[in-house]
Design a protein around this motif. Structure first.
Motif, mmCIF file in Angstrom:
data_model
loop_
_atom_site.group_PDB
_atom_site.id
_atom_site.type_symbol
_atom_site.label_atom_id
_atom_site.label_comp_id
_atom_site.label_asym_id
_atom_site.label_seq_id
_atom_site.Cartn_x
_atom_site.Cartn_y
_atom_site.Cartn_z
ATOM 1 N N LEU A 283 0.842 -1.188 0.000
ATOM 2 C CA LEU A 283 0.000 0.000 0.000
ATOM 3 C C LEU A 283 0.885 1.248 0.000
ATOM 4 O O LEU A 283 1.706 1.447 0.897
ATOM 5 N N GLY B 13 -4.917 7.893 0.409
ATOM 6 C CA GLY B 13 -5.837 6.758 0.373
ATOM 7 C C GLY B 13 -7.129 7.045 -0.367
ATOM 8 O O GLY B 13 -8.169 6.442 -0.082
ATOM 9 N N LEU C 216 -8.999 4.053 -1.936
ATOM 10 C CA LEU C 216 -9.547 3.161 -0.917
ATOM 11 C C LEU C 216 -10.797 3.762 -0.284
ATOM 12 O O LEU C 216 -11.787 3.067 -0.046
ATOM 13 N N SER D 155 -13.530 0.921 0.949
ATOM 14 C CA SER D 155 -12.689 -0.017 1.680
ATOM 15 C C SER D 155 -12.026 0.625 2.887
ATOM 16 O O SER D 155 -11.360 -0.066 3.657
#
Length: 534
Positions: A312, A317, A320, A325
């Motif tokens: 990752l 992010g 995501l 998520s």
């Protein structure tokens, strides 16, 4: 009085072949070990290399491409897959509910394009009487997005519970289903699908579980891989003639690793996640015992793909969070730090990390490659079957090959259920697998070939021979009886040219029949989507 067996499938997420104790790993899994000691371990059972396709195949007895989920749950039409569980297939829950079973699910769904609005591809609409879990593919363990009960979003339950931990919640919900079923429906059998997200990233675990593994991985991946192999040979899981694959070229030698403390903690948390799942499985087993159901319950445990080498990247992010998520903030409003950054120690809700390639290489001992690929490291799963009323050779190993399409066939034979040719007005293709029940009695020759395709990575296994390729590379051929770690490619030998041609033609015929879309078409769709979003 109930005669037909209950059926319990326990699926976990992104776990390697040799992580749990009864398959040679360091992680403490006494409850899974108990199931193995009282049942069987299948050493050559295969998944489908990735989360969504594996779940689609397990639920339907079809290859994932036949269900509309060839990759994940993105709608890639017209070039690619629909990303939704097709109406032209039936789930195990739909089949068994028609036969009088009560049907329950707790855990990760991940076979629907819509993650927030109920559709005809959500669990309640695909045969489950009750559902609790996440619709998306991964989640913050302390405050998961898309947390759902039946068709209702219940994220607030996690927000308002300071003790909430998703692995515990999945197990506790399964326990509650079993308890309630025994009270309300004692004459009916049940089907329960418990799909843990553990140990899928992010690395979120409880301090008391992490503490149990302090220092356990300090010897590093090089030495620990060799120690695992020795234990696997002692247990009879691995043939001594299969040589340990080399450390992944992208992984440094442990002695050269610059961030040992950080790397150790990543693996300690990963182990703690699996440990916590095993604790939950223990509570499920105890509830089956207390309700007098354990002996007449067919339990099958497996993982949805091999160890996950995904790293990752540090950053906000965005993808995501957009993909449901992850959350950008914790319950308390603190910012979440995304990405595998040595020095930012994982474990708590303020971080969102994975354990990375080096440890995934160990998780898949003795094989090479990972989730996404269909070499042995990507598709080999520890498989445990437990059914005291049927399995008499307790604690034994079985080496007969099998794959996810066999789950439906096994349940049909075990329960006597009928598989429909039509359902809700839709034509249903015949299931692709073969029952594992004969294997419960002893190893046998595999009648049907095994096939795989994911993101262009392709394979076919016929008997001891496996033809496999890593997209966009050439075909490789391995004698799995002599070389299951896939170290000696025989594809270019004159003696095997005819075999390579025959197996490749069988693969192409299967791919055409089952609706495998050429990888080039998918890449075209991805490129066009990227241009639109840029």
């Amino acid at each position: 009085m109930q005669k037909r067996p209950n059926v319990l499938i326990i699926l976990n997420d992104d776990m390697g072949y040799s992580d749990i104790g009864c398959f040679g790993g360091e992680i403490q899994t006494p409850n899974l070990d108990r199931l193995a000691d009282g049942g069987l371990r299948l050493t050559q059972f295969y998944n489908t290399a990735r989360c969504s396709p594996s779940r689609a195949s397990l639920l339907t007895g079809l290859h994932p491409h036949q269900t509309g989920i060839g990759i994940l749950v993105d709608d890639q039409r017209p070039e690619g897959y629909a990303g939704n569980l097709s109406a032209n297939c039936v789930t195990v829950a739909e089949v068994l509910r028609e036969e009088g079973y009560r049907t329950y699910m707790s855990g990760k769904w991940h076979v629907a394009t819509s993650k927030t609005e109920p559709t005809d591809t959500w669990p309640k609409q695909r045969g489950f009487d009750k559902y609790y879990g996440i619709i998306a593919g991964s989640a913050n363990y302390f405050y998961p997005v898309t947390l759902t009960r039946d068709n209702e979003n219940i994220e607030h339950e996690a927000l308002n519970d300071p003790e909430f931990y998703f692995t515990d919640a999945i197990a506790d919900e399964a326990v509650g289903y079993i308890r309630e079923h025994a009270s309300k429906y004692p004459e009916q059998p049940f089907f329960l699908y418990t799909a843990f997200t553990s140990p899928h990233w992010p690395l979120h675990a409880l301090p008391e579980d992490i503490a149990r593994y302090k220092g356990r991985f300090s010897n590093g991946w090089d030495r620990l891989r060799k120690e695992r192999l020795e234990r696997m040979i002692e247990k009879g899981i691995i043939d001594p003639k299969w040589r340990l694959s080399e450390r992944d070229p992208a992984a440094p030698a442990w002695e050269d690793e610059e961030h040992k403390e950080y790397r150790e903690l990543c693996m300690e948390i990963y182990a703690a996640q699996i440990d916590r799942m095993d604790q939950g499985i223990g509570r499920i087993i105890r509830q089956l015992e207390e309700s007098g159901q354990l002996d007449n319950t067919l339990i099958m445990f497996l993982s949805d793909n091999g160890g996950c080498a995904e790293e990752l990247a540090p950053g906000p992010g965005t993808n995501l969070v957009r993909g449901k998520s992850a959350r950008a903030e914790t319950k308390k409003g603190e910012p979440v730090l995304f990405g595998n950054t040595p020095g930012i120690m994982p474990g708590g809700e303020t971080t969102y990390q994975s354990y990375g390639l080096c440890w995934a290489n160990m998780s898949n001992t003795p094989f090479r490659l990972y989730k996404h690929w269909v070499h042995e490291g990507g598709i080999s799963t520890p498989f445990i079957a437990h059914w005291p009323e049927r399995i008499k050779d307790q604690g034994a190993l079985r080496h007969t090959p099998g794959q996810l399409t066999d789950i439906m066939a096994t349940i049909l034979e075990a329960t006597g259920a009928n598989y429909p040719s039509e359902f809700n007005g839709n034509t249903i293709p015949a299931f692709e697998g073969q029952s594992l029940l004969p294997v419960f009695d002893g190893d046998a020759e595999r009648e049907k070939p095994l096939f795989w395709e994911h993101e262009g990575n392709s394979a076919v296994r016929i008997g001891k021979w496996k033809l496999v390729r890593k997209y966009p590379g050439a075909w490789e051929l391995y004698d799995i009886e002599a070389d299951r770690t896939e170290l000696h490619n025989l594809a270019d030998s004159d003696e095997q040219k005819a075999r390579v041609l025959d197996m490749s033609l069988q693969y192409e015929a299967w791919a055409s029949r089952c609706g495998v879309i050429p990888r080039e078409s998918i890449l075209k769709w991805m490129e066009s989507k990227k241009k639109v979003n840029s």
